[in-house]
Design a protein around this motif. Structure first.
Motif, mmCIF file in Angstrom:
data_model
loop_
_atom_site.group_PDB
_atom_site.id
_atom_site.type_symbol
_atom_site.label_atom_id
_atom_site.label_comp_id
_atom_site.label_asym_id
_atom_site.label_seq_id
_atom_site.Cartn_x
_atom_site.Cartn_y
_atom_site.Cartn_z
ATOM 1 N N GLU A 138 8.846 -2.844 6.270
ATOM 2 C CA GLU A 138 7.694 -2.367 6.383
ATOM 3 C C GLU A 138 7.873 -0.916 6.013
ATOM 4 O OE1 GLU A 138 5.051 -2.834 8.165
ATOM 5 O OE2 GLU A 138 5.352 -4.889 9.176
ATOM 6 N N GLY A 141 4.047 1.221 6.996
ATOM 7 C CA GLY A 141 2.812 0.267 7.741
ATOM 8 C C GLY A 141 2.632 -0.886 6.631
ATOM 9 N N THR A 142 3.068 -0.997 5.404
ATOM 10 C CA THR A 142 2.511 -1.770 4.490
ATOM 11 C C THR A 142 3.842 -2.894 4.437
ATOM 12 O OG1 THR A 142 1.391 -0.512 3.369
ATOM 13 C CG2 THR A 142 1.865 -2.667 2.219
ATOM 14 N N PRO A 143 3.840 -4.157 4.889
ATOM 15 C CA PRO A 143 4.734 -5.300 4.637
ATOM 16 C C PRO A 143 5.087 -5.723 3.405
ATOM 17 C CG PRO A 143 2.844 -6.161 5.554
ATOM 18 C CD PRO A 143 2.501 -4.761 5.150
#
Length: 296
Positions: A138, A141-143
């Motif tokens: 992460e 907030g972006t995987p």
């Protein structure tokens, strides 16, 4: 029912390990199961309680033997899977891993530990434990899906250049679907030209002074942000500063620094000067020096 009392503190409570609990872990006894990922697991990583470089049923047995007072594990090994002391939960975690079930990942280190603002797409190497095929990093907030390196204690992840637009401190977190996240690991995007922590500690450098262009071909023993690093012709001394944000990747192979001709920089070809640099009559050795002025 007969039970065995164990004098072992777990979160300030004494633990009683019943024979029923031991029987529940019976599938973990040696010979009854094999490791989920037996190749490439770093020795002593979380879950590798016997430092065999794999996580197997034998590791759960090491934990149980310690809990009942039959043996003590080597502190350098990974009996404590979660950092809260060796307890029955560690044996259960190993059981799940060996059975192919999801286990919360553990993140201990990331290389490189910093990159400058404006860096290109960058591959990071992660070390820890219990990385699975569906584990993601992460980032803001972006995987981003990780790529396992042979086993479950090392992985790589490609982070795109768009994530390095802003200077500041960040926290990397690993998650596996359905499991609690790992503890965060601090990471910095630094100002351009900032000296990043030297990771590479050795390498090779071969200088060919005859012919046009001259070449200085080097390798390093680890991925490295070379902002602030220099290639030096000691007799001059002429100095080639590596471009800000240039990142060396061992997987791409040796890098050639050319002099005596002009060209366009690429990942594995860098151009120093249109004029010759190296002295052909006298011994003119080459050095690569990191941003802390240490010879690598």
């Amino acid at each position: 029912m007969i039970s065995v009392a164990i004098k072992h503190k777990v979160r300030s409570h004494s633990l009683r390990l019943s024979f029923a609990a031991i029987l529940a872990l019976a599938p973990l006894l040696p010979g009854s199961s094999s490791a989920l990922v037996p190749i490439g697991y770093d020795a002593g990583a979380p879950g590798d309680a016997d430092c065999s470089a794999e996580v197997t049923a034998a590791d759960a047995l090491v934990v149980l033997e310690e809990l009942v007072g039959l043996a003590a594990h080597d502190p350098a090994c990974g009996a404590d899977t979660d950092g809260d002391g060796v307890d029955i939960g560690d044996a259960l975690t190993i059981r799940r891993w060996v059975a192919g079930l999801p286990v919360p990942p553990k993140l201990d280190d990331v290389v490189p530990g910093t990159v400058p603002v404006g860096s290109p797409d960058t591959i990071f190497t992660l070390t820890g434990g219990f990385f699975g095929p569906s584990t993601v990093v992460e980032w803001n907030g972006t995987p981003y899906l990780v790529r396992l390196l042979d086993g479950g204690s090392r992985a790589t992840v490609l982070i795109p250049a768009s994530e390095f637009d802003t200077e500041g401190g960040f926290s990397l977190v690993l998650t596996t679907p359905g499991q609690p996240p790992s503890a965060g690991l601090a990471f910095d995007v630094t100002a351009p030209g900032t000296c990043s922590e030297p990771v590479a500690t050795s390498g090779t450098l071969v200088v060919t002074k005859t012919g046009t262009p001259e070449t200085a071909i080097f390798t390093l023993n680890a991925p490295q942000d070379m902002t602030g690093w220099r290639l030096i012709s000691t007799l001059g001394p002429q100095i080639y500063p590596f471009p800000d944000g240039y990142f060396y990747y061992p997987a791409f192979g040796p890098v050639t620094v050319y002099s005596g001709a002009a060209g366009t920089d690429t990942q594995t070809a860098l151009w120093w000067s249109g004029s010759p640099v190296w002295n052909n009559q006298l011994h003119d050795s080459g050095l690569i020096v990191n941003c802390l002025n240490q010879v690598v």
